[in-house]
Design an enzyme around this catalytic site. Sequence first.
Site, PDB file in Angstrom:
ATOM      1  N   GLY A 185     154.864  48.184  63.967  1.00 43.26           N
ATOM      2  CA  GLY A 185     155.522  49.274  64.686  1.00 43.26           C
ATOM      3  C   GLY A 185     155.078  50.637  64.222  1.00 43.26           C
ATOM      4  O   GLY A 185     155.213  51.618  64.951  1.00 43.26           O
ATOM      5  N   GLY A 229     161.197  50.264  72.431  1.00 44.47           N
ATOM      6  CA  GLY A 229     160.910  49.344  73.538  1.00 44.47           C
ATOM      7  C   GLY A 229     159.420  49.130  73.783  1.00 44.47           C
ATOM      8  O   GLY A 229     158.995  49.053  74.943  1.00 44.47           O
ATOM      9  N   SER A 261     162.419  42.025  68.724  1.00 42.21           N
ATOM     10  CA  SER A 261     162.764  43.423  68.970  1.00 42.21           C
ATOM     11  C   SER A 261     164.083  43.489  69.726  1.00 42.21           C
ATOM     12  O   SER A 261     164.232  42.843  70.768  1.00 42.21           O
ATOM     13  CB  SER A 261     161.681  44.096  69.809  1.00 42.21           C
ATOM     14  OG  SER A 261     162.182  45.302  70.336  1.00 42.21           O
ATOM     15  N   ASN A 283     165.054  45.869  71.384  1.00 41.48           N
ATOM     16  CA  ASN A 283     164.956  46.916  72.405  1.00 41.48           C
ATOM     17  C   ASN A 283     164.190  46.517  73.649  1.00 41.48           C
ATOM     18  O   ASN A 283     163.875  47.351  74.472  1.00 41.48           O
ATOM     19  CB  ASN A 283     164.260  48.149  71.809  1.00 41.48           C
ATOM     20  CG  ASN A 283     164.969  48.638  70.571  1.00 41.48           C
ATOM     21  OD1 ASN A 283     166.184  48.768  70.594  1.00 41.48           O
ATOM     22  ND2 ASN A 283     164.238  48.864  69.514  1.00 41.48           N
ATOM     23  N   ALA A 309     163.318  40.594  58.189  1.00 40.95           N
ATOM     24  CA  ALA A 309     163.565  40.469  59.601  1.00 40.95           C
ATOM     25  C   ALA A 309     163.252  41.795  60.303  1.00 40.95           C
ATOM     26  O   ALA A 309     162.868  42.773  59.681  1.00 40.95           O
ATOM     27  CB  ALA A 309     165.022  40.115  59.830  1.00 40.95           C
ATOM     28  N   THR A 332     164.763  44.982  62.929  1.00 38.65           N
ATOM     29  CA  THR A 332     165.888  45.921  62.779  1.00 38.65           C
ATOM     30  C   THR A 332     167.215  45.268  63.191  1.00 38.65           C
ATOM     31  O   THR A 332     167.229  44.281  63.932  1.00 38.65           O
ATOM     32  CB  THR A 332     165.652  47.162  63.669  1.00 38.65           C
ATOM     33  OG1 THR A 332     165.347  46.700  64.994  1.00 38.65           O
ATOM     34  CG2 THR A 332     164.510  48.010  63.163  1.00 38.65           C
ATOM     35  N   THR A 369     160.341  52.147  57.058  1.00 39.49           N
ATOM     36  CA  THR A 369     161.146  53.374  57.008  1.00 39.49           C
ATOM     37  C   THR A 369     160.992  54.128  55.684  1.00 39.49           C
ATOM     38  O   THR A 369     161.063  55.359  55.656  1.00 39.49           O
ATOM     39  CB  THR A 369     162.626  53.030  57.285  1.00 39.49           C
ATOM     40  OG1 THR A 369     162.686  52.349  58.542  1.00 39.49           O
ATOM     41  CG2 THR A 369     163.503  54.259  57.358  1.00 39.49           C
TER      42      THR A 369
END
Length: 334
Positions: free
Chosen positions: A66, A117, A173, A175, A240, A242, A310
């Site tokens: 990502g 997405g 995902s 999203n 995993a 989010t 992150t």
Amino acid sequence: MSFYSNIARPVLFSLPPEKSQHLAELLLQQSLLWKAASKLFSFEDEFLHTELAGLKLRNPIGLAAGFDKNIQFLSSMEYLGFGYVIGGTITKEPRPGNPSPRLLRSRKDKSLINSMGFPGEGLQAAAKRLQNLPVSPSAIRIVSISGTTIEDIVTCQTTIQTLCSAIEVNISSPNTAGLRIFQEKTHLLKLLEALNQNKKVPIFVKFPPFIDSHDKSMTTEIRDLIEACLKSEVDAITVANTIPVEDKRLAVGKGGLSGSKLFENTLSMINIIKSEYGDKINVNACGGVSTGDQVYQLIKAGANSIQLYTSLVYEGPGVVKDIKTDLARLLKSQ
Ligand SMILES: Cc1cc2nc3c(=O)[nH]c(=O)nc-3n(C[C@H](O)[C@H](O)[C@H](O)COP(=O)(O)O)c2cc1C
């Protein structure tokens, strides 16, 4: 205090999250700059060497999927000292992703919430960029692929697998409408069967988080998914993605939480999986990792590698070296 926390982060965080992401991406596309700076980020130690599904890693720290969705700066990420990097998630066709706002920061708990997405330029653009990456014999490049049909995912696999060391199949995902179909055991088994027929490199499957950790149990759905992976001889699972959350500030009203708040849950999930399945399955731990001590705890719990995203945003590019330095010290003092 580092250059990142004193200067770069305040500048980046003065912009809306997606704008600062674009600025960071522009900087990361200057691969010669990162090559020149690579000594600053370098830390090698034999204690960090490991193996994951037959891949020899210089260290167990991976870049999570990502961050470089379109394979635009993977070689810069390699200069930061990761043991492996994951590009994507790639889908067969280009996708605009969800409407904005689709990325939020929560500075006080060093977290992000995203509802991206899968915005992306699609398979062909990503394959071309992978082909043009400088050859590096020690680089372990993995590509995350996804889709809503078996055919689309197999097309991604067959096109991309000659250009990378392994594939990570993203079924998790929160999203992307339609993706959750592969969180159902029979669908996942069919997908893995199709992927196995064409398999030339190891296959990882990226799981959704399971949050049932207060009673230290595994949900039936997750057990089913692990059983499907074992049956299909998947090379590793990544635990995993989010954590799904609702947030009215996002245009679509819900997204996925990442960052510091996830760590305790990540550790619980690894403990639960390993206590039940032991060495039968390789596990990449992902969620909330930002320190060497956390990586040490995850490895002690049985994780084969860890992945992060992150903490790069909050701690900056030096976080990989900091983690490796502390991890090597902890492993030696064992
Ligand atoms: C903005 C953003 C975009 C992401 N996009 C993807 C993606 O395309 N594919 C994927 O498998 N995971 C994606 N993730 C999830 C991360 O790979 C990772 O599983 C999650 O953020 C937890 O790790 P972290 O706490 O270290 O960030 C994304 C995360 C963020 C924050």
